[in-house]
Design a protein around this motif. Structure first.
Motif, mmCIF file in Angstrom:
data_model
loop_
_atom_site.group_PDB
_atom_site.id
_atom_site.type_symbol
_atom_site.label_atom_id
_atom_site.label_comp_id
_atom_site.label_asym_id
_atom_site.label_seq_id
_atom_site.Cartn_x
_atom_site.Cartn_y
_atom_site.Cartn_z
ATOM 1 N N GLU A 69 0.686 -1.179 0.070
ATOM 2 C CA GLU A 69 -0.022 0.003 -0.145
ATOM 3 C C GLU A 69 0.947 1.197 -0.082
ATOM 4 N N LEU A 72 2.199 1.680 -3.337
ATOM 5 C CA LEU A 72 1.622 2.083 -4.343
ATOM 6 C C LEU A 72 1.419 3.895 -4.530
ATOM 7 N N PHE A 135 1.519 -7.026 -6.700
ATOM 8 C CA PHE A 135 0.727 -5.957 -7.239
ATOM 9 C C PHE A 135 -0.494 -6.516 -8.200
ATOM 10 N N ASP A 139 -4.858 -2.970 -8.192
ATOM 11 C CA ASP A 139 -4.139 -1.720 -7.773
ATOM 12 C C ASP A 139 -3.882 -0.937 -8.886
#
Length: 191
Positions: A69, A72, A135, A139
């Motif tokens: 996270e 990202l 991923f 995402d």
């Protein structure tokens, strides 16, 4: 008093004996005084050469969900020190017509790139990360700002079908992106 181990000649100083050995018994001198240092040098050079790839390659540590996270939301400053660099390809079909995947998804106006981004409208998704992570297609959608449900993609609603490399995928959001994947998202809005 020092004596020559080869011919027995006697010398008062160690330095004089070494000079005698170097001049008169060069093979013995090499084996006794030069070869050990040469061998040590070769071992060190070979050790450094063997360790160099290991020491210069980024560690491929798998990211946790929390790390993923955070990744990202990270902007890359360049392509150096990447532990992961893959390129899945996405094709979107709405009622059989191809919808282009926009260029510059995940790229800020100043040129900084998120770990998942596009450069052009070819459908190639670039996944470039300083850490290994799993991923997902979800995402990518999150970075793109698009919604996908069981019956709608963005503003297109109807029958949704998602395939990866020709195989239907039940849960597109959790599909883990792999290098060379051929992804197809089909939306059929008519009967």
């Amino acid at each position: 008093m020092h004596h020559c181990p080869k011919c027995g000649r006697r010398f008062e100083k160690q330095g004089a004996l070494k000079m005698h050995l170097r001049d008169k018994h060069s093979g013995y001198y090499f084996a006794r005084f030069t070869a050990p240092w040469l061998a040590l040098f070769v071992v060190v050079v070979l050790g450094v050469a063997a360790a160099f790839p290991y020491l210069t390659t980024p560690r491929q540590v798998q990211a946790t969900d929390t790390d993923r996270e955070a990744l990202l939301n990270t902007y890359l400053t360049g392509h150096e020190n990447l532990a992961m660099h893959i390129h899945p390809k996405l094709k979107i079909l709405v009622d059989g017509a191809e919808m282009k995947v926009p260029a510059n998804i995940g790229i800020a106006p100043d040129g900084r790139m998120r770990v998942i981004h596009t450069h052009d409208e070819t459908g190639v998704i670039h996944v470039e990360s300083p850490r290994q992570a799993e991923f997902t297609f979800g995402d990518f959608l999150k970075i793109w700002g698009k919604n996908l449900t069981s019956s709608c993609f963005d503003r297109y609603c109807g029958k949704i079908r998602f395939t990866a490399n020709g195989q239907e995928v039940e849960d597109p959001h959790n599909y883990i992106l792999r290098d060379g994947d051929e992804l197809v998202l089909e939306v059929t809005t008519t009967g």
